[in-house]
Design an enzyme around this catalytic site. Sequence first.
Site, PDB file in Angstrom:
ATOM      1  N   CYS A 195       3.534  -2.474  -5.620  1.00  0.00           N
ATOM      2  CA  CYS A 195       3.813  -2.096  -7.007  1.00  0.00           C
ATOM      3  C   CYS A 195       4.052  -3.351  -7.845  1.00  0.00           C
ATOM      4  O   CYS A 195       3.120  -4.071  -8.141  1.00  0.00           O
ATOM      5  CB  CYS A 195       4.965  -1.108  -7.069  1.00  0.00           C
ATOM      6  N   HIS A 216       2.811   3.051  -3.337  1.00  0.00           N
ATOM      7  CA  HIS A 216       3.926   2.748  -2.446  1.00  0.00           C
ATOM      8  C   HIS A 216       3.610   3.217  -1.024  1.00  0.00           C
ATOM      9  O   HIS A 216       3.736   4.410  -0.720  1.00  0.00           O
ATOM     10  CB  HIS A 216       5.200   3.448  -2.932  1.00  0.00           C
ATOM     11  N   GLU A 248       5.379   2.863   1.581  1.00  0.00           N
ATOM     12  CA  GLU A 248       6.605   3.370   2.208  1.00  0.00           C
ATOM     13  C   GLU A 248       6.933   4.799   1.783  1.00  0.00           C
ATOM     14  O   GLU A 248       7.762   5.457   2.401  1.00  0.00           O
ATOM     15  CB  GLU A 248       7.787   2.432   1.892  1.00  0.00           C
TER      16      GLU A 248
END
Length: 207
Positions: free
Chosen positions: A80, A185, A187
């Site tokens: 990001c 993202h 994660e």
Amino acid sequence: MKVGVLDYAAGNLRSVLNALKSLEADATLVTKPDQIDAVDTLVLPGQGAFGDCVGNLVSQGLFQPVRDWIHAGKPYLGICIGYQILFEASEESPGTEGLGVLPGKVVHFPRESDLKIPHMGWNNLSLTNPDDDLWSGVPENPHVYFVHSYYPTPTDNSVVAATSEYALPFAAAVRRGNLAATQFHPEKSQATGLQLLKNYLTKIAPA
């Protein structure tokens, strides 16, 4: 391999650390320049504004060491805002210089669009080279999780590893050597995101 997660007093550090540790990575926070020498790869997670990220890295003495690290060809993963600051500048923070290791700038989604900004939620990727090690084991047209109002516009299209579309097509990931970065993202992108992180740790960073 020791993974250094850059802590610039913002960002989504805990979930990134948890994701890396779920892959049994030896991950630790990096808050000072002298800690960089003790790691093998750097990860800069995202959240927050372009100018704040740059300003915090500068105040911690990390900005130039990170730039030097990437220029030296050492492995780096940006997520990001960690993707956006690779470029020269951003409309979000006029007058703030990015790392400038990739030519191009960061721009806002078209304000006249009827779509809600920020772009938040799941969206699919179009992979420019599905055989790239970054995408090993990743489904075709994978769905990943985004949260952003700005996106980079690389001058060199050869670095674009994936695109997505929200109001218009945009570069959702880049890859150059053992540098990789994503606007989305990993994660937060469940199994697909973990696979991408695993690919980076096992196939790209060690190269």
